[in-house]
Design a protein around this motif. Structure first.
Motif, PDB file in Angstrom:
ATOM      1  N   HIS A   1      44.032  38.068  37.364  1.00  0.00           N
ATOM      2  CA  HIS A   1      45.119  38.332  38.302  1.00  0.00           C
ATOM      3  C   HIS A   1      46.059  37.140  38.279  1.00  0.00           C
ATOM      4  O   HIS A   1      45.612  35.993  38.395  1.00  0.00           O
ATOM      5  N   GLY A   2      47.344  37.399  38.136  1.00  0.00           N
ATOM      6  CA  GLY A   2      48.273  36.284  38.115  1.00  0.00           C
ATOM      7  C   GLY A   2      49.711  36.745  38.174  1.00  0.00           C
ATOM      8  O   GLY A   2      50.024  37.827  38.691  1.00  0.00           O
ATOM      9  N   VAL A   3      50.591  35.914  37.633  1.00  0.00           N
ATOM     10  CA  VAL A   3      52.025  36.176  37.676  1.00  0.00           C
ATOM     11  C   VAL A   3      52.618  35.858  36.306  1.00  0.00           C
ATOM     12  O   VAL A   3      52.316  34.809  35.719  1.00  0.00           O
TER      13      VAL A   3
ATOM     14  N   TYR B   1      56.317  37.800  26.933  1.00  0.00           N
ATOM     15  CA  TYR B   1      56.097  37.396  28.319  1.00  0.00           C
ATOM     16  C   TYR B   1      55.279  36.114  28.333  1.00  0.00           C
ATOM     17  O   TYR B   1      54.619  35.764  27.352  1.00  0.00           O
ATOM     18  N   GLU B   2      55.333  35.411  29.449  1.00  0.00           N
ATOM     19  CA  GLU B   2      54.564  34.182  29.614  1.00  0.00           C
ATOM     20  C   GLU B   2      54.259  33.986  31.093  1.00  0.00           C
ATOM     21  O   GLU B   2      55.072  34.314  31.956  1.00  0.00           O
ATOM     22  N   GLY B   3      53.067  33.477  31.370  1.00  0.00           N
ATOM     23  CA  GLY B   3      52.684  33.273  32.750  1.00  0.00           C
ATOM     24  C   GLY B   3      51.281  32.710  32.837  1.00  0.00           C
ATOM     25  O   GLY B   3      50.757  32.132  31.877  1.00  0.00           O
ATOM     26  N   SER B   4      50.645  32.900  33.984  1.00  0.00           N
ATOM     27  CA  SER B   4      49.311  32.339  34.199  1.00  0.00           C
ATOM     28  C   SER B   4      48.503  33.263  35.093  1.00  0.00           C
ATOM     29  O   SER B   4      49.058  34.100  35.818  1.00  0.00           O
ATOM     30  N   PHE B   5      47.191  33.075  35.066  1.00  0.00           N
ATOM     31  CA  PHE B   5      46.321  33.925  35.866  1.00  0.00           C
ATOM     32  C   PHE B   5      44.969  33.254  36.076  1.00  0.00           C
ATOM     33  O   PHE B   5      44.604  32.310  35.379  1.00  0.00           O
ATOM     34  N   THR B   6      44.238  33.740  37.061  1.00  0.00           N
ATOM     35  CA  THR B   6      42.837  33.367  37.267  1.00  0.00           C
ATOM     36  C   THR B   6      41.975  34.535  36.806  1.00  0.00           C
ATOM     37  O   THR B   6      42.466  35.657  36.643  1.00  0.00           O
ATOM     38  N   ALA B   7      40.701  34.278  36.591  1.00  0.00           N
ATOM     39  CA  ALA B   7      39.811  35.326  36.071  1.00  0.00           C
ATOM     40  C   ALA B   7      38.530  35.399  36.890  1.00  0.00           C
ATOM     41  O   ALA B   7      38.042  34.386  37.392  1.00  0.00           O
ATOM     42  N   GLU B   8      38.043  36.608  37.022  1.00  0.00           N
ATOM     43  CA  GLU B   8      36.738  36.818  37.665  1.00  0.00           C
ATOM     44  C   GLU B   8      35.908  37.744  36.785  1.00  0.00           C
ATOM     45  O   GLU B   8      36.462  38.586  36.054  1.00  0.00           O
ATOM     46  N   TYR B   9      34.606  37.594  36.874  1.00  0.00           N
ATOM     47  CA  TYR B   9      33.684  38.320  36.002  1.00  0.00           C
ATOM     48  C   TYR B   9      32.773  39.207  36.845  1.00  0.00           C
ATOM     49  O   TYR B   9      32.438  38.874  37.985  1.00  0.00           O
TER      50      TYR B   9
ATOM     51  N   VAL C   1      50.288  35.309  19.965  1.00  0.00           N
ATOM     52  CA  VAL C   1      49.746  35.182  21.319  1.00  0.00           C
ATOM     53  C   VAL C   1      48.981  33.867  21.402  1.00  0.00           C
ATOM     54  O   VAL C   1      48.187  33.556  20.513  1.00  0.00           O
ATOM     55  N   ARG C   2      49.228  33.106  22.464  1.00  0.00           N
ATOM     56  CA  ARG C   2      48.461  31.886  22.699  1.00  0.00           C
ATOM     57  C   ARG C   2      47.909  31.924  24.106  1.00  0.00           C
ATOM     58  O   ARG C   2      48.661  32.036  25.075  1.00  0.00           O
ATOM     59  N   GLU C   3      46.580  31.841  24.213  1.00  0.00           N
ATOM     60  CA  GLU C   3      45.939  31.800  25.523  1.00  0.00           C
ATOM     61  C   GLU C   3      45.185  30.483  25.642  1.00  0.00           C
ATOM     62  O   GLU C   3      44.359  30.150  24.794  1.00  0.00           O
ATOM     63  N   SER C   4      45.482  29.749  26.699  1.00  0.00           N
ATOM     64  CA  SER C   4      44.908  28.423  26.914  1.00  0.00           C
ATOM     65  C   SER C   4      44.400  28.314  28.347  1.00  0.00           C
ATOM     66  O   SER C   4      44.622  29.208  29.177  1.00  0.00           O
ATOM     67  N   TYR C   5      43.734  27.202  28.635  1.00  0.00           N
ATOM     68  CA  TYR C   5      43.279  26.960  30.002  1.00  0.00           C
ATOM     69  C   TYR C   5      43.861  25.648  30.486  1.00  0.00           C
ATOM     70  O   TYR C   5      43.749  24.617  29.814  1.00  0.00           O
ATOM     71  N   ASP C   6      44.502  25.703  31.650  1.00  0.00           N
ATOM     72  CA  ASP C   6      45.143  24.540  32.264  1.00  0.00           C
ATOM     73  C   ASP C   6      44.174  23.953  33.287  1.00  0.00           C
ATOM     74  O   ASP C   6      43.989  24.521  34.372  1.00  0.00           O
ATOM     75  N   GLU C   7      43.563  22.837  32.949  1.00  0.00           N
ATOM     76  CA  GLU C   7      42.578  22.216  33.836  1.00  0.00           C
ATOM     77  C   GLU C   7      43.199  21.801  35.170  1.00  0.00           C
ATOM     78  O   GLU C   7      42.596  21.973  36.234  1.00  0.00           O
ATOM     79  N   ALA C   8      44.390  21.214  35.127  1.00  0.00           N
ATOM     80  CA  ALA C   8      45.020  20.717  36.346  1.00  0.00           C
ATOM     81  C   ALA C   8      45.315  21.838  37.336  1.00  0.00           C
ATOM     82  O   ALA C   8      45.134  21.695  38.544  1.00  0.00           O
ATOM     83  N   ALA C   9      45.781  22.973  36.812  1.00  0.00           N
ATOM     84  CA  ALA C   9      46.128  24.105  37.668  1.00  0.00           C
ATOM     85  C   ALA C   9      44.956  25.049  37.891  1.00  0.00           C
ATOM     86  O   ALA C   9      45.038  25.941  38.747  1.00  0.00           O
ATOM     87  N   ALA C  10      43.873  24.876  37.116  1.00  0.00           N
ATOM     88  CA  ALA C  10      42.708  25.767  37.167  1.00  0.00           C
ATOM     89  C   ALA C  10      43.132  27.223  36.936  1.00  0.00           C
ATOM     90  O   ALA C  10      42.716  28.137  37.656  1.00  0.00           O
ATOM     91  N   ARG C  11      43.972  27.411  35.909  1.00  0.00           N
ATOM     92  CA  ARG C  11      44.470  28.739  35.583  1.00  0.00           C
ATOM     93  C   ARG C  11      44.536  28.911  34.066  1.00  0.00           C
ATOM     94  O   ARG C  11      44.720  27.933  33.329  1.00  0.00           O
ATOM     95  N   PHE C  12      44.395  30.151  33.637  1.00  0.00           N
ATOM     96  CA  PHE C  12      44.658  30.505  32.247  1.00  0.00           C
ATOM     97  C   PHE C  12      46.161  30.642  32.064  1.00  0.00           C
ATOM     98  O   PHE C  12      46.869  31.117  32.966  1.00  0.00           O
ATOM     99  N   ARG C  13      46.639  30.246  30.897  1.00  0.00           N
ATOM    100  CA  ARG C  13      48.057  30.418  30.579  1.00  0.00           C
ATOM    101  C   ARG C  13      48.181  31.288  29.334  1.00  0.00           C
ATOM    102  O   ARG C  13      47.417  31.135  28.380  1.00  0.00           O
TER     103      ARG C  13
END
Length: 224
Positions: free
Chosen positions: A37-39, A197-205, A169-181
């Motif tokens: 879920h993100g923006v 498109y470009e943005g960020s999100f958090t993930a749940e399992y 497509v590039r998917e990374s993890y931003d440690e400072a923001a605790a979000r996927f980019r």
């Protein structure tokens, strides 16, 4: 059994950032699904000539015929066994535009014959695209599209590069923001940028207990 992404990356899978590694471990063996879920900070497309093609693709949940900024976004990655017995993972992306939600659907399998992940686009899997996966120096997953193929009934045709789109497509993890980019850019070799498109999100399992019918494609294609 390993996930389809582990099979595609081989030993390089361990070079992924741990958070990216877990996200792309989703599969039948892990027994987990992942929901993000993100923006999307920005959803864009090329010039006016692109819009009719995007609108046509949008009728089958392929591509996005809308643009905007700060668009709420959900991605659902659910593993399941398709009609042909293949391990499959959904990539169902829903963008909550002000005039209503838009979906961009894909289902992915690993093809030993092609030696890569194959991405079936849309509700009817008319387009099959080879995806080539690499890991960059920051532990991000980088995906580049290869050959595109159109399948419908007896039709089995390679899409010429002149009219096809090259996706990165590039998917990374931003440690400072605790979000996927996430960054997605699709271009045509002759006509330039198509959409992205470009943005960020958090993930749940969550543990998987089957797959919702609305996440499955209407039609499944056996030809990779």
């Amino acid at each position: 059994m390993t996930s389809i992404f582990q099979q595609a990356l081989g030993a390089d899978f361990d070079r992924l950032h741990p958070r990216i590694r877990r996200r792309f471990s989703v599969g039948l063996d892990s027994g987990e699904s992942c929901t993000g879920h993100g923006v999307m900070d920005r959803v864009w497309h090329g010039g006016p000539w692109v819009r009719p093609f995007l609108a046509l693709g949008g009728t089958r949940n392929i591509l996005l015929p809308r643009t905007g900024r700060d668009i709420p976004f959900t991605i659902e990655n659910v593993p399941f066994t398709d009609t042909f017995g293949r391990e499959t993972v959904t990539f169902v992306r829903t963008f909550a535009f002000p005039d209503g939600p838009r979906r961009f659907d894909a289902t992915m399998v690993y093809s030993p014959e092609r030696g890569c992940v194959v991405d079936y686009l849309g509700t009817h899997q008319h387009l099959a695209t080879d995806l080539h996966l690499t890991v960059d120096g920051a532990g991000a997953l980088v995906i580049r599209s290869g050959e595109h193929r159109f399948r419908e009934g007896p039709v089995d045709a390679r899409v010429p590069a002149l009219i096809g789109g090259d996706a990165v497509v590039r998917e990374s993890y931003d440690e400072a923001a605790a979000r996927f980019r996430i960054q997605v850019r699709v271009t045509n070799r002759r006509f330039g940028p198509l959409f992205g498109y470009e943005g960020s999100f958090t993930a749940e399992y969550a543990r998987t207990h089957g797959i919702r019918q609305d996440l499955r494609p209407v039609r499944e294609e056996v030809r990779a």
